[in-house]
Motif scaffolding. Structure first.
Motif, PDB file in Angstrom:
ATOM      1  N   THR A  93      81.363 157.182 138.512  1.00  0.00           N
ATOM      2  CA  THR A  93      82.418 157.000 137.490  1.00  0.00           C
ATOM      3  C   THR A  93      83.724 156.462 138.076  1.00  0.00           C
ATOM      4  O   THR A  93      84.512 155.848 137.362  1.00  0.00           O
ATOM      5  CB  THR A  93      82.732 158.314 136.731  1.00  0.00           C
ATOM      6  N   VAL A  94      83.948 156.728 139.374  1.00  0.00           N
ATOM      7  CA  VAL A  94      85.215 156.238 139.966  1.00  0.00           C
ATOM      8  C   VAL A  94      85.014 154.919 140.720  1.00  0.00           C
ATOM      9  O   VAL A  94      85.957 154.387 141.316  1.00  0.00           O
ATOM     10  CB  VAL A  94      85.872 157.286 140.915  1.00  0.00           C
ATOM     11  N   GLY A  95      83.788 154.411 140.720  1.00  0.00           N
ATOM     12  CA  GLY A  95      83.524 153.148 141.418  1.00  0.00           C
ATOM     13  C   GLY A  95      83.424 153.328 142.919  1.00  0.00           C
ATOM     14  O   GLY A  95      83.802 152.434 143.672  1.00  0.00           O
ATOM     15  N   GLY A  96      82.900 154.484 143.334  1.00  0.00           N
ATOM     16  CA  GLY A  96      82.821 154.769 144.773  1.00  0.00           C
ATOM     17  C   GLY A  96      81.453 154.552 145.395  1.00  0.00           C
ATOM     18  O   GLY A  96      81.217 155.014 146.507  1.00  0.00           O
ATOM     19  N   ILE A  99      97.268 154.034 145.716  1.00  0.00           N
ATOM     20  CA  ILE A  99      97.262 155.417 146.224  1.00  0.00           C
ATOM     21  C   ILE A  99      96.879 155.406 147.705  1.00  0.00           C
ATOM     22  O   ILE A  99      97.491 156.094 148.526  1.00  0.00           O
ATOM     23  CB  ILE A  99      96.267 156.295 145.415  1.00  0.00           C
ATOM     24  N   SER A 100      95.875 154.607 148.034  1.00  0.00           N
ATOM     25  CA  SER A 100      95.431 154.496 149.420  1.00  0.00           C
ATOM     26  C   SER A 100      96.592 154.069 150.317  1.00  0.00           C
ATOM     27  O   SER A 100      96.824 154.651 151.381  1.00  0.00           O
ATOM     28  CB  SER A 100      94.289 153.476 149.490  1.00  0.00           C
ATOM     29  N   ARG A 101      97.337 153.067 149.877  1.00  0.00           N
ATOM     30  CA  ARG A 101      98.462 152.566 150.671  1.00  0.00           C
ATOM     31  C   ARG A 101      99.580 153.598 150.741  1.00  0.00           C
ATOM     32  O   ARG A 101     100.131 153.870 151.804  1.00  0.00           O
ATOM     33  CB  ARG A 101      98.974 151.266 150.049  1.00  0.00           C
ATOM     34  N   GLU A 102      99.867 154.219 149.607  1.00  0.00           N
ATOM     35  CA  GLU A 102     100.986 155.163 149.564  1.00  0.00           C
ATOM     36  C   GLU A 102     100.721 156.426 150.391  1.00  0.00           C
ATOM     37  O   GLU A 102     101.624 156.975 150.996  1.00  0.00           O
ATOM     38  CB  GLU A 102     101.296 155.545 148.108  1.00  0.00           C
ATOM     39  N   LEU A 103      99.460 156.871 150.394  1.00  0.00           N
ATOM     40  CA  LEU A 103      99.141 158.085 151.150  1.00  0.00           C
ATOM     41  C   LEU A 103      98.721 157.770 152.582  1.00  0.00           C
ATOM     42  O   LEU A 103      98.568 158.674 153.407  1.00  0.00           O
ATOM     43  CB  LEU A 103      98.026 158.880 150.459  1.00  0.00           C
ATOM     44  N   GLY A 104      98.495 156.486 152.879  1.00  0.00           N
ATOM     45  CA  GLY A 104      98.075 156.105 154.230  1.00  0.00           C
ATOM     46  C   GLY A 104      96.678 156.588 154.557  1.00  0.00           C
ATOM     47  O   GLY A 104      96.404 156.994 155.689  1.00  0.00           O
ATOM     48  N   ILE A 105      95.784 156.582 153.575  1.00  0.00           N
ATOM     49  CA  ILE A 105      94.389 156.999 153.810  1.00  0.00           C
ATOM     50  C   ILE A 105      93.456 155.885 153.309  1.00  0.00           C
ATOM     51  O   ILE A 105      93.837 155.102 152.434  1.00  0.00           O
ATOM     52  CB  ILE A 105      94.047 158.347 153.117  1.00  0.00           C
ATOM     53  N   PRO A 106      92.216 155.812 153.869  1.00  0.00           N
ATOM     54  CA  PRO A 106      91.308 154.737 153.450  1.00  0.00           C
ATOM     55  C   PRO A 106      90.949 154.830 151.966  1.00  0.00           C
ATOM     56  O   PRO A 106      90.929 155.927 151.388  1.00  0.00           O
ATOM     57  CB  PRO A 106      90.059 154.968 154.313  1.00  0.00           C
ATOM     58  N   LEU A 107      90.645 153.673 151.403  1.00  0.00           N
ATOM     59  CA  LEU A 107      90.283 153.607 149.983  1.00  0.00           C
ATOM     60  C   LEU A 107      89.074 154.504 149.681  1.00  0.00           C
ATOM     61  O   LEU A 107      89.035 155.183 148.649  1.00  0.00           O
ATOM     62  CB  LEU A 107      89.974 152.148 149.606  1.00  0.00           C
ATOM     63  N   GLY A 108      88.094 154.499 150.593  1.00  0.00           N
ATOM     64  CA  GLY A 108      86.899 155.330 150.408  1.00  0.00           C
ATOM     65  C   GLY A 108      87.257 156.810 150.294  1.00  0.00           C
ATOM     66  O   GLY A 108      86.645 157.549 149.515  1.00  0.00           O
ATOM     67  N   THR A 109      88.255 157.237 151.045  1.00  0.00           N
ATOM     68  CA  THR A 109      88.688 158.645 150.998  1.00  0.00           C
ATOM     69  C   THR A 109      89.325 158.949 149.642  1.00  0.00           C
ATOM     70  O   THR A 109      89.098 160.019 149.067  1.00  0.00           O
ATOM     71  CB  THR A 109      89.691 158.932 152.144  1.00  0.00           C
ATOM     72  N   VAL A 110      90.123 158.007 149.146  1.00  0.00           N
ATOM     73  CA  VAL A 110      90.755 158.190 147.822  1.00  0.00           C
ATOM     74  C   VAL A 110      89.665 158.347 146.761  1.00  0.00           C
ATOM     75  O   VAL A 110      89.706 159.282 145.936  1.00  0.00           O
ATOM     76  CB  VAL A 110      91.664 156.990 147.468  1.00  0.00           C
ATOM     77  N   LEU A 111      88.666 157.440 146.796  1.00  0.00           N
ATOM     78  CA  LEU A 111      87.593 157.477 145.781  1.00  0.00           C
ATOM     79  C   LEU A 111      86.790 158.770 145.887  1.00  0.00           C
ATOM     80  O   LEU A 111      86.435 159.377 144.872  1.00  0.00           O
ATOM     81  CB  LEU A 111      86.676 156.260 145.957  1.00  0.00           C
ATOM     82  N   ARG A 155      87.839 161.702 147.090  1.00  0.00           N
ATOM     83  CA  ARG A 155      88.660 162.835 146.598  1.00  0.00           C
ATOM     84  C   ARG A 155      88.754 162.816 145.077  1.00  0.00           C
ATOM     85  O   ARG A 155      88.745 163.866 144.430  1.00  0.00           O
ATOM     86  CB  ARG A 155      90.057 162.781 147.215  1.00  0.00           C
ATOM     87  N   LEU A 156      88.842 161.617 144.537  1.00  0.00           N
ATOM     88  CA  LEU A 156      88.922 161.481 143.082  1.00  0.00           C
ATOM     89  C   LEU A 156      87.617 161.963 142.437  1.00  0.00           C
ATOM     90  O   LEU A 156      87.636 162.691 141.427  1.00  0.00           O
ATOM     91  CB  LEU A 156      89.172 160.003 142.745  1.00  0.00           C
ATOM     92  N   ALA A 157      86.501 161.583 143.025  1.00  0.00           N
ATOM     93  CA  ALA A 157      85.192 161.981 142.492  1.00  0.00           C
ATOM     94  C   ALA A 157      85.003 163.494 142.578  1.00  0.00           C
ATOM     95  O   ALA A 157      84.570 164.139 141.601  1.00  0.00           O
ATOM     96  CB  ALA A 157      84.085 161.263 143.255  1.00  0.00           C
ATOM     97  N   ARG A 158      85.375 164.073 143.743  1.00  0.00           N
ATOM     98  CA  ARG A 158      85.236 165.544 143.892  1.00  0.00           C
ATOM     99  C   ARG A 158      86.184 166.269 142.935  1.00  0.00           C
ATOM    100  O   ARG A 158      85.863 167.303 142.370  1.00  0.00           O
ATOM    101  CB  ARG A 158      85.513 165.979 145.335  1.00  0.00           C
ATOM    102  N   GLY A 159      87.367 165.715 142.764  1.00  0.00           N
ATOM    103  CA  GLY A 159      88.326 166.303 141.824  1.00  0.00           C
ATOM    104  C   GLY A 159      87.795 166.256 140.401  1.00  0.00           C
ATOM    105  O   GLY A 159      87.923 167.220 139.640  1.00  0.00           O
ATOM    106  N   ARG A 160      87.193 165.135 140.056  1.00  0.00           N
ATOM    107  CA  ARG A 160      86.671 164.987 138.695  1.00  0.00           C
ATOM    108  C   ARG A 160      85.511 165.970 138.466  1.00  0.00           C
ATOM    109  O   ARG A 160      85.403 166.567 137.395  1.00  0.00           O
ATOM    110  CB  ARG A 160      86.210 163.547 138.477  1.00  0.00           C
ATOM    111  N   GLU A 161      84.673 166.144 139.484  1.00  0.00           N
ATOM    112  CA  GLU A 161      83.567 167.130 139.381  1.00  0.00           C
ATOM    113  C   GLU A 161      84.118 168.536 139.157  1.00  0.00           C
ATOM    114  O   GLU A 161      83.622 169.284 138.307  1.00  0.00           O
ATOM    115  CB  GLU A 161      82.755 167.142 140.682  1.00  0.00           C
ATOM    116  N   ALA A 162      85.148 168.878 139.958  1.00  0.00           N
ATOM    117  CA  ALA A 162      85.730 170.225 139.854  1.00  0.00           C
ATOM    118  C   ALA A 162      86.340 170.443 138.465  1.00  0.00           C
ATOM    119  O   ALA A 162      86.163 171.507 137.849  1.00  0.00           O
ATOM    120  CB  ALA A 162      86.781 170.418 140.940  1.00  0.00           C
ATOM    121  N   LEU A 163      87.046 169.441 137.971  1.00  0.00           N
ATOM    122  CA  LEU A 163      87.663 169.558 136.637  1.00  0.00           C
ATOM    123  C   LEU A 163      86.590 169.660 135.554  1.00  0.00           C
ATOM    124  O   LEU A 163      86.736 170.420 134.594  1.00  0.00           O
ATOM    125  CB  LEU A 163      88.564 168.348 136.360  1.00  0.00           C
TER     126      LEU A 163
END
Lengths: 167, 188
Positions: free
Chosen positions: A17-20, B156-168, B170-178
């Motif tokens: 869903t997030v395009g990962g 977000i990747s640029r602002e937090l200084g983390i790789p794009l894959g890490t952002v995605l 974290r977003l996926a795990r966050g969405r699962e948790a929610l």
């Protein structure tokens, strides 16, 4: 649908869903979703979750807020004024200079030879030997003492016949 | 000088005790922090207090920030911790909005919706805020920046200084948790 296949696809749905996911995995997920109602329902639940997260509108904080914050900003313990950056090399130079001055005052550098050639004859006899021994002992504690003179002094301690001493 | 380099310089100067540099960081991030606190707490005065406390704490803890580029994510994290502490101290139930269930968010204040429905929506929004507040810190910041602030993942990747894959991730795990926390609202 085989439960083993659902168990493989379900953990990927949020990433989907997030395009990962990479292109080939996306293909696998889509293929599975087309045939599996349970996994499709789970995908819809994840999408509804995202839809519940409503965007916030950005607003400016009250104007007087910074004044309240600034009053509480005590000087930082690790904070140094900008000019201190230039002070550091000056302190380093001054320290080195002080050490060198102290060294030159308390440690004789390039000491006068403990014994000169003209002194050697005077070393004969007990008094001369005591003097040389004292000088040699002192020289051991002085790493910068003249080593050549020290060697000559030690050579002079070899027994010398009293009759050879010029009168 | 690019934005990241300029921010790094401001953080370094603030670390050295320059209040003017910290004020520049405040002007950049105070609207973000205040809006986030206001959204989570539904209380303008409390949001202002949390914003103030967030920046005072940030000033004191600047040395613990390893990557100056990540100041934005770091200040949001401090703010969210403050929001959580405030909720614990002011709401015996631990809810972020327990005593304001009757305050319908403006975007939902639709006259075509009856009071009962409005209350239900309000309660649902409250649970969403609670669920966000209970996410792990890494996931929380990414979820807030992407879903609440509407930032693209690359930013977000640029602002937090983390790789794009890490952002995605974290977003996926966050969405699962929610999704788990909000199960009654998202399941058929």
């Amino acid at each position: 649908m085989k439960p083993t296949e659902c168990a493989k696809i379900l953990p990927m749905l949020a990433d989907y869903t997030v395009g990962g996911l990479d292109v080939s995995t996306v293909g696998q997920v889509r293929e599975h979703l087309a045939e599996c109602a349970d996994c499709h329902r789970e995908l819809e639940a994840l999408e509804r979750t995202a839809a519940l997260l409503t965007p916030i509108s950005q607003v400016e904080p009250p104007r007087q807020l910074w004044a309240g914050i600034e009053r509480q900003l005590e000087p930082r313990r690790t904070g140094r004024p900008a000019w201190s950056v230039y002070l550091r090399p000056a302190v380093a130079v001054a320290t080195v200079a002080a050490v060198l001055i102290a060294f030159s005052v308390f440690v004789p550098i390039g000491t006068t030879p403990i014994l000169s050639n003209s002194d050697l004859p005077l070393l004969a006899g007990a008094e001369g030997t005591d003097y040389a021994e004292t000088q040699i002992a002192a020289a051991w504690d002085q790493p910068l003492a003249d080593e050549v003179s020290l060697a000559l002094a030690m050579a002079a301690l070899e027994p010398v016949a009293p009759e050879e001493v010029p009168q | 000088m690019d934005r990241e380099a300029a921010q790094r310089r401001l953080v370094e100067k603030a670390r050295a005790g320059e209040k003017r540099a910290f004020n520049a960081l405040y002007r950049q991030y105070a609207p973000v922090v205040y809006s986030l606190a206001r959204h989570m707490m539904r209380d303008d005065e409390a949001a202002a207090d949390v914003t103030q406390e967030t920046f005072v704490r940030a000033w004191r803890a600047l040395d613990s920030l390893n990557d100056p580029q990540a100041f934005g994510g770091w200040i949001r994290m401090i703010a969210l911790n403050q929001v959580r502490d405030w909720a614990r101290a002011h709401r015996p139930t631990g809810s972020l909005d327990a005593d304001s269930a009757d305050q319908v968010p403006r975007q939902w204040a639709d006259e075509s919706i009856g009071p009962a429905e409005q209350l239900e929506i309000s309660e649902q929004q409250q649970q969403v805020r609670d669920a966000i507040a209970r996410l792990g810190e890494d996931q929380q910041v990414v979820v807030v920046m992407h879903h609440l602030e509407g930032k693209p993942v690359a930013d977000i990747s640029r602002e937090l200084g983390i790789p794009l894959g890490t952002v995605l991730s974290r977003l996926a795990r966050g969405r699962e948790a929610l999704r788990r926390k909000l199960a009654p609202h998202v399941e058929d």
